[in-house]
Motif scaffolding. Structure first.
Motif, PDB file in Angstrom:
ATOM      1  N   ARG A  67     -10.026  -3.780  -7.177  1.00 51.07           N
ATOM      2  CA  ARG A  67     -10.134  -2.859  -6.043  1.00 51.07           C
ATOM      3  C   ARG A  67      -9.046  -3.143  -5.010  1.00 51.07           C
ATOM      4  N   GLN A  68      -8.724  -4.412  -4.801  1.00 51.60           N
ATOM      5  CA  GLN A  68      -7.670  -4.766  -3.855  1.00 51.60           C
ATOM      6  C   GLN A  68      -6.296  -4.410  -4.420  1.00 51.60           C
ATOM      7  N   TRP A  69      -6.073  -4.762  -5.677  1.00 56.61           N
ATOM      8  CA  TRP A  69      -4.773  -4.513  -6.302  1.00 56.61           C
ATOM      9  C   TRP A  69      -4.492  -3.025  -6.449  1.00 56.61           C
ATOM     10  N   ALA A  70      -5.523  -2.230  -6.720  1.00 58.68           N
ATOM     11  CA  ALA A  70      -5.351  -0.812  -7.011  1.00 58.68           C
ATOM     12  C   ALA A  70      -4.765  -0.031  -5.840  1.00 58.68           C
ATOM     13  N   THR A  71      -4.866  -0.572  -4.638  1.00 56.94           N
ATOM     14  CA  THR A  71      -4.306   0.162  -3.503  1.00 56.94           C
ATOM     15  C   THR A  71      -2.794   0.292  -3.608  1.00 56.94           C
TER      16      THR A  71
END
Length: 114
Positions: A67-71
């Motif tokens: 979820r953090q990386w997907a930004t």
């Protein structure tokens, strides 16, 4: 998907300018550590307390990291996310496998595929 070569190149860039990306790693780690407390089962928390490796907990950490990386979705952010999870796993006294060599790439793959 970030390739292994892209990931390794990002790792080299991070190594050359570690202080510039350290805040991102710390931020990812803080967010993941807070969020995992909301979704961990009692058994998983007992395993953390008792230093027993729990793969379902590692999977949850990877999903939260995704979820953090997907930004951004870039290789450097993936490296930061993998490092964040690897350091959490180390703090759980579950070993350093994900902090070195192919372990970091394995974690990166887990995050991408979460």
């Amino acid at each position: 998907m970030v390739s292994k070569i892209e990931f390794e190149n990002a790792a080299k860039r991070v190594g050359n300018n570690f202080m510039a990306v350290l805040p991102k790693m710390i931020n990812y780690k803080s967010i993941i550590q807070r969020e995992v407390l909301e979704i961990a089962t009692r058994k998983e928390m007992e395993d953390v307390r008792d230093c027993r490796v729990n793969q379902s907990m590692v999977d949850k950490l990877a999903r939260l990291a995704k979820r953090q990386w997907a930004t951004s979705g870039d290789a450097q952010s993936l490296y930061c996310a993998a490092m964040a999870v690897a350091t959490i796993v180390k703090e759980y006294d579950w070993g350093t496998y994900y902090l070195v060599g192919d372990g970091m790439w394995e974690m990166a793959c887990r995050i991408q595929n979460a």
